[in-house]
Design an enzyme around this catalytic site. Structure first.
Site, PDB file in Angstrom:
ATOM      1  N   CYS A  81      34.508  31.188  45.992  1.00  0.00           N
ATOM      2  CA  CYS A  81      35.650  30.393  46.455  1.00  0.00           C
ATOM      3  C   CYS A  81      35.216  29.459  47.590  1.00  0.00           C
ATOM      4  O   CYS A  81      34.525  28.486  47.324  1.00  0.00           O
ATOM      5  CB  CYS A  81      36.810  31.306  46.835  1.00  0.00           C
ATOM      6  SG  CYS A  81      38.382  30.452  46.845  1.00  0.00           S
ATOM      7  N   HIS A 179      37.314  35.513  43.142  1.00  0.00           N
ATOM      8  CA  HIS A 179      36.824  36.512  44.107  1.00  0.00           C
ATOM      9  C   HIS A 179      36.400  37.808  43.426  1.00  0.00           C
ATOM     10  O   HIS A 179      37.173  38.772  43.408  1.00  0.00           O
ATOM     11  CB  HIS A 179      37.937  36.834  45.108  1.00  0.00           C
ATOM     12  CG  HIS A 179      38.301  35.700  45.999  1.00  0.00           C
ATOM     13  ND1 HIS A 179      37.624  35.415  47.158  1.00  0.00           N
ATOM     14  CD2 HIS A 179      39.261  34.759  45.882  1.00  0.00           C
ATOM     15  CE1 HIS A 179      38.158  34.353  47.735  1.00  0.00           C
ATOM     16  NE2 HIS A 179      39.154  33.934  46.974  1.00  0.00           N
ATOM     17  N   GLU A 181      34.674  39.957  44.602  1.00  0.00           N
ATOM     18  CA  GLU A 181      34.558  40.990  45.642  1.00  0.00           C
ATOM     19  C   GLU A 181      35.866  41.747  45.831  1.00  0.00           C
ATOM     20  O   GLU A 181      35.904  42.772  46.502  1.00  0.00           O
ATOM     21  CB  GLU A 181      34.096  40.359  46.966  1.00  0.00           C
ATOM     22  CG  GLU A 181      35.090  39.451  47.674  1.00  0.00           C
ATOM     23  CD  GLU A 181      35.116  38.017  47.147  1.00  0.00           C
ATOM     24  OE1 GLU A 181      34.649  37.778  46.012  1.00  0.00           O
ATOM     25  OE2 GLU A 181      35.624  37.133  47.874  1.00  0.00           O
TER      26      GLU A 181
HETATM   27  N1  LIG Z   1      40.058  31.874  48.909  1.00  0.00           N
HETATM   28  C1  LIG Z   1      39.316  30.912  49.377  1.00  0.00           C
HETATM   29  O1  LIG Z   1      38.125  31.078  49.679  1.00  0.00           O
HETATM   30  C2  LIG Z   1      40.023  29.618  49.554  1.00  0.00           C
HETATM   31  C3  LIG Z   1      39.148  28.440  49.851  1.00  0.00           C
HETATM   32  C4  LIG Z   1      39.901  27.418  50.699  1.00  0.00           C
HETATM   33  N2  LIG Z   1      40.977  26.827  49.980  1.00  0.00           N
HETATM   34  C5  LIG Z   1      38.927  26.397  51.246  1.00  0.00           C
HETATM   35  O2  LIG Z   1      39.082  25.251  51.066  1.00  0.00           O
HETATM   36  O3  LIG Z   1      37.981  26.759  51.865  1.00  0.00           O
END
Ligand SMILES: NC(=O)CC[C@H](N)C(=O)O
Length: 199
Positions: A81, A179, A181
């Site tokens: 992410c 994710h 994790e």
């Molecule tokens: N769950 C996340 O890691 C979100 C990422 C977040 N929207 C960002 O721009 O960093």
């Protein structure tokens, strides 16, 4: 010979979840906040969190340049992410002047899934895994463009975002929009750790 140590970037994000998943796989782990800690790692996880905060903190703690250097040298890195955003060479909908570590020849769009579905879950097929992964997306990016050396490992299978790329690999760099994790499924961490162990 001792096994590899896998660091988790620990200035911000869901560090504990990654340490737990890696621990389940029996690999030595280390939270990375300082350059000395990075130097002690053979591979690194960039967790989910907030990519702009993470890159600012990396600058403050003197980690940005050492991280870029290690990525250039070929250190295996797994980003989830926000971690995917940090690995991307190009970011759309980033904040003004948003810095990444880069290395992954992709363009990602931050917060790509839009308001209605900015957090959702879906089962996705993942290259190299026999059964689908239950993927948790939290204000997730997707990958809009991939360079030649980049393998697409997963795409959204249903709904308005069907077909969007949500997992990629380029050599030692692995990244997911979601994710792995979160929850008990360690298969994607295992893919990464196996690659690290194989050297
Ligand atoms: N769950 C996340 O890691 C979100 C990422 C977040 N929207 C960002 O721009 O960093």
């Amino acid at each position: 010979m001792p096994g590899p140590t896998v660091g988790v970037f620990a200035l911000q994000g869901d560090v504990r979840e990654h340490l737990h998943a890696l621990g389940e796989l029996g690999v030595a782990t280390l939270g990375v906040r300082r350059p000395e800690e990075l130097a002690a790692c053979d591979a690194l996880v960039l967790p989910g969190g907030e990519s702009t905060t993470m890159s600012k903190l990396a600058v403050t703690f003197g980690l940005l340049d050492p991280l870029r250097a290690r990525i250039k040298e070929g250190m295996p890195v797994f980003g989830t992410c926000a971690g995917m955003i940090l690995l991307a060479d190009h970011v759309r909908d980033g904040i003004e002047g948003q810095q990444t570590l880069g290395g992954l020849d992709v363009t990602v769009r931050r917060n790509a899934f839009g308001r209605q579905v900015d957090s959702f879950e879906d089962d996705v097929e993942f290259a190299g895994l026999d059964e689908t992964v239950h993927a948790v997306f939290i204000r997730a990016p997707w990958v809009e463009e991939v360079g030649e050396g980049v393998d697409v490992l997963a795409r959204v299978g249903h709904g308005p975002a069907e077909g969007r790329i949500v997992a990629v690999r380029q050599g030692p760099l692995l990244a997911t929009s979601f994710h792995p994790e979160v929850g008990r499924d360690t298969r994607i961490h295992r893919l990464f750790v196996d690659q690290v162990r194989a050297g």
